[in-house]
Design a protein around this motif. Sequence first.
Motif, PDB file in Angstrom:
ATOM      1  N   ILE A 122       0.851  -1.202   0.000  1.00  0.00           N
ATOM      2  CA  ILE A 122       0.000   0.000   0.000  1.00  0.00           C
ATOM      3  C   ILE A 122       0.883   1.247   0.000  1.00  0.00           C
ATOM      4  N   ASP A 123       1.912   1.237   0.849  1.00  0.00           N
ATOM      5  CA  ASP A 123       2.831   2.397   0.898  1.00  0.00           C
ATOM      6  C   ASP A 123       3.480   2.621  -0.464  1.00  0.00           C
ATOM      7  N   ALA A 124       3.877   1.522  -1.108  1.00  0.00           N
ATOM      8  CA  ALA A 124       4.547   1.645  -2.416  1.00  0.00           C
ATOM      9  C   ALA A 124       3.589   2.259  -3.432  1.00  0.00           C
ATOM     10  N   ALA A 125       2.325   1.841  -3.385  1.00  0.00           N
ATOM     11  CA  ALA A 125       1.346   2.380  -4.344  1.00  0.00           C
ATOM     12  C   ALA A 125       1.148   3.875  -4.100  1.00  0.00           C
ATOM     13  N   ILE A 126       1.030   4.262  -2.841  1.00  0.00           N
ATOM     14  CA  ILE A 126       0.834   5.690  -2.536  1.00  0.00           C
ATOM     15  C   ILE A 126       2.088   6.472  -2.943  1.00  0.00           C
ATOM     16  N   ALA A 127       3.263   5.913  -2.649  1.00  0.00           N
ATOM     17  CA  ALA A 127       4.516   6.607  -2.971  1.00  0.00           C
ATOM     18  C   ALA A 127       4.674   6.813  -4.479  1.00  0.00           C
ATOM     19  N   ARG A 128       4.094   5.912  -5.281  1.00  0.00           N
ATOM     20  CA  ARG A 128       4.199   6.059  -6.746  1.00  0.00           C
ATOM     21  C   ARG A 128       3.136   7.010  -7.277  1.00  0.00           C
ATOM     22  N   GLY A 129       2.377   7.619  -6.374  1.00  0.00           N
ATOM     23  CA  GLY A 129       1.376   8.594  -6.815  1.00  0.00           C
ATOM     24  C   GLY A 129       0.093   7.947  -7.310  1.00  0.00           C
ATOM     25  N   LEU A 130      -0.122   6.687  -6.954  1.00  0.00           N
ATOM     26  CA  LEU A 130      -1.330   6.010  -7.426  1.00  0.00           C
ATOM     27  C   LEU A 130      -2.552   6.388  -6.580  1.00  0.00           C
ATOM     28  N   ALA A 131      -2.663   7.629  -6.194  1.00  0.00           N
ATOM     29  CA  ALA A 131      -3.782   8.032  -5.334  1.00  0.00           C
ATOM     30  C   ALA A 131      -5.037   8.205  -6.180  1.00  0.00           C
ATOM     31  N   PRO A 132      -6.232   7.927  -5.710  1.00  0.00           N
ATOM     32  CA  PRO A 132      -6.407   7.357  -4.385  1.00  0.00           C
ATOM     33  C   PRO A 132      -6.252   5.847  -4.431  1.00  0.00           C
ATOM     34  N   VAL A 133      -5.567   5.309  -3.446  1.00  0.00           N
ATOM     35  CA  VAL A 133      -5.504   3.849  -3.331  1.00  0.00           C
ATOM     36  C   VAL A 133      -6.753   3.415  -2.568  1.00  0.00           C
ATOM     37  N   LYS A 134      -7.447   2.461  -3.135  1.00  0.00           N
ATOM     38  CA  LYS A 134      -8.649   1.973  -2.454  1.00  0.00           C
ATOM     39  C   LYS A 134      -8.306   0.702  -1.688  1.00  0.00           C
ATOM     40  N   ILE A 135      -8.746   0.664  -0.455  1.00  0.00           N
ATOM     41  CA  ILE A 135      -8.527  -0.526   0.377  1.00  0.00           C
ATOM     42  C   ILE A 135      -9.882  -1.195   0.574  1.00  0.00           C
ATOM     43  N   ASN A 136      -9.977  -2.462   0.212  1.00  0.00           N
ATOM     44  CA  ASN A 136     -11.233  -3.197   0.381  1.00  0.00           C
ATOM     45  C   ASN A 136     -11.185  -4.025   1.647  1.00  0.00           C
ATOM     46  N   CYS A 137     -12.128  -3.793   2.534  1.00  0.00           N
ATOM     47  CA  CYS A 137     -12.153  -4.498   3.818  1.00  0.00           C
ATOM     48  C   CYS A 137     -13.499  -5.192   3.988  1.00  0.00           C
ATOM     49  N   VAL A 138     -13.498  -6.514   3.995  1.00  0.00           N
ATOM     50  CA  VAL A 138     -14.742  -7.261   4.203  1.00  0.00           C
ATOM     51  C   VAL A 138     -15.012  -7.277   5.710  1.00  0.00           C
ATOM     52  N   VAL A 139     -16.151  -6.758   6.100  1.00  0.00           N
ATOM     53  CA  VAL A 139     -16.437  -6.626   7.534  1.00  0.00           C
ATOM     54  C   VAL A 139     -17.164  -7.869   8.038  1.00  0.00           C
ATOM     55  N   MET A 140     -16.643  -8.413   9.141  1.00  0.00           N
ATOM     56  CA  MET A 140     -17.253  -9.615   9.722  1.00  0.00           C
ATOM     57  C   MET A 140     -17.385  -9.444  11.228  1.00  0.00           C
ATOM     58  N   ARG A 141     -18.618  -9.509  11.669  1.00  0.00           N
ATOM     59  CA  ARG A 141     -18.854  -9.399  13.107  1.00  0.00           C
ATOM     60  C   ARG A 141     -18.101 -10.524  13.827  1.00  0.00           C
ATOM     61  N   GLY A 142     -17.417 -10.136  14.877  1.00  0.00           N
ATOM     62  CA  GLY A 142     -16.690 -11.150  15.654  1.00  0.00           C
ATOM     63  C   GLY A 142     -15.307 -11.453  15.099  1.00  0.00           C
ATOM     64  N   TYR A 143     -15.009 -10.951  13.908  1.00  0.00           N
ATOM     65  CA  TYR A 143     -13.665 -11.163  13.337  1.00  0.00           C
ATOM     66  C   TYR A 143     -12.887  -9.845  13.313  1.00  0.00           C
ATOM     67  N   ASN A 144     -13.502  -8.816  12.742  1.00  0.00           N
ATOM     68  CA  ASN A 144     -12.746  -7.562  12.585  1.00  0.00           C
ATOM     69  C   ASN A 144     -13.602  -6.319  12.803  1.00  0.00           C
ATOM     70  N   ASP A 145     -14.829  -6.484  13.315  1.00  0.00           N
ATOM     71  CA  ASP A 145     -15.690  -5.301  13.440  1.00  0.00           C
ATOM     72  C   ASP A 145     -15.182  -4.336  14.509  1.00  0.00           C
ATOM     73  N   ASP A 146     -14.307  -4.793  15.396  1.00  0.00           N
ATOM     74  CA  ASP A 146     -13.740  -3.865  16.385  1.00  0.00           C
ATOM     75  C   ASP A 146     -12.602  -3.032  15.782  1.00  0.00           C
ATOM     76  N   GLU A 147     -12.306  -3.213  14.496  1.00  0.00           N
ATOM     77  CA  GLU A 147     -11.237  -2.419  13.868  1.00  0.00           C
ATOM     78  C   GLU A 147     -11.779  -1.358  12.909  1.00  0.00           C
ATOM     79  N   LEU A 148     -13.100  -1.223  12.881  1.00  0.00           N
ATOM     80  CA  LEU A 148     -13.683  -0.245  11.947  1.00  0.00           C
ATOM     81  C   LEU A 148     -13.136   1.156  12.211  1.00  0.00           C
ATOM     82  N   ALA A 149     -13.051   1.516  13.487  1.00  0.00           N
ATOM     83  CA  ALA A 149     -12.583   2.870  13.822  1.00  0.00           C
ATOM     84  C   ALA A 149     -11.125   3.050  13.407  1.00  0.00           C
ATOM     85  N   ALA A 150     -10.312   2.017  13.637  1.00  0.00           N
ATOM     86  CA  ALA A 150      -8.886   2.126  13.290  1.00  0.00           C
ATOM     87  C   ALA A 150      -8.716   2.292  11.777  1.00  0.00           C
TER      88      ALA A 150
END
Length: 338
Positions: free
Chosen positions: A155-183
């Motif tokens: 991700i850093d490499a893509a941003i550093a090459r000016g590929l903005a905006p870099v889109k990050i796809n995050c599949v949300v799963m209750r009980g797996y990663n829903d406590d990281e939404l804020a982060a």
Amino acid sequence: MAAPLIDITRELLADQFNRAITYLRISVTDKCNLRCVYCMPERGLPWLPKADILSYEEIAQLVSAAASVGVRSIRLSGGEPLIRKDLPRLVQEIAAIGGIDDIALSTNGLLLEEQIDALLAAGLKRVNVSLDTLREDRFMEIARRPGLDRVLSGIDAAIARGLAPVKINCVVMRGYNDDELAAFAQWTRERAVYIRFIELMPVQENLDVQRDAYMSADEILERVRAIGDLHAVAGPGGNGPARYFAFDGAPGAVGVISPLSHDYCERCNRVRLTADGRLRLCLFGDHEIDLRGPLRSGATGADIAGMLQAAMLIKPERHHLKLGEAASRMRAFSEIGG
Ligand code: SAM
């Protein structure tokens, strides 16, 4: 009779519901170097025989035919596209095809840093990186392989090459990663990244977890709003189905992709090509036609273009996806390209 919303000419791919199809997503391999719990079993899947997979030359022939009837944007996906040998060669071949003005890549990011320069030199314009957690221990639980640091370097490499905006796809799963939404959302205050939270979609592989782990886009947004007011913003362009929101003054934005709770079928502008050369008219459902057979039997570009136009007649108006129910004969996302 009401006038058609778009001009359906021989040059355009248009379906029966007045949707112009300008976007082709191509799965270049069904194999992956991760085993995400919602996508693939730990043991992998019965991989397609090599002979069934389209060669780069065949993919380029199909893209040429698609471009001749109005396809303008290509996304390379998989499986994991960066594990297929010499992907920049395919990017270069597609970039040379008249009419194609956007080539994007969806990747899990593990091999991105080492390949990004060659991909950009070949003509890649944009990249989406999938990332479901910011914690290494959890990365192992969800992706069942290590590698968070490599994804972040990608991700850093893509941003550093000016590929903005870099889109990050995050599949949300209750009980797996829903406590990281804020982060994840907090990232958008610091960097020009577009974090797109995706509703977990049911496929045969994940029916046991999907029912309980599914979180709707509304609930996701409500959780994100707990850390600050969000206002609706225009997306970064491209072909996406996401709705975007931003915190005041933030360089990035939060997006939600909600195939189950608020579908976006009426705006569908895409079809998919599977790794074994089938044109898939909808991510869900059984509407596909074989293009590899005709291509290998000598079909010309004009023949293939005609088949693409004829296929528009079976593109369904919408999917009928339901929580806890996999679409019939749903292929793994890895084979279709997600
Ligand atoms: N390997 C590449 C990647 O990681 O982006 C491309 C293929 S992957 C199948 C494409 C996208 O589909 C990823 O963002 C992945 O998280 C998403 N995906 C796979 N299965 C899914 C599911 N059941 N529900 C929602 N998204 C899913």
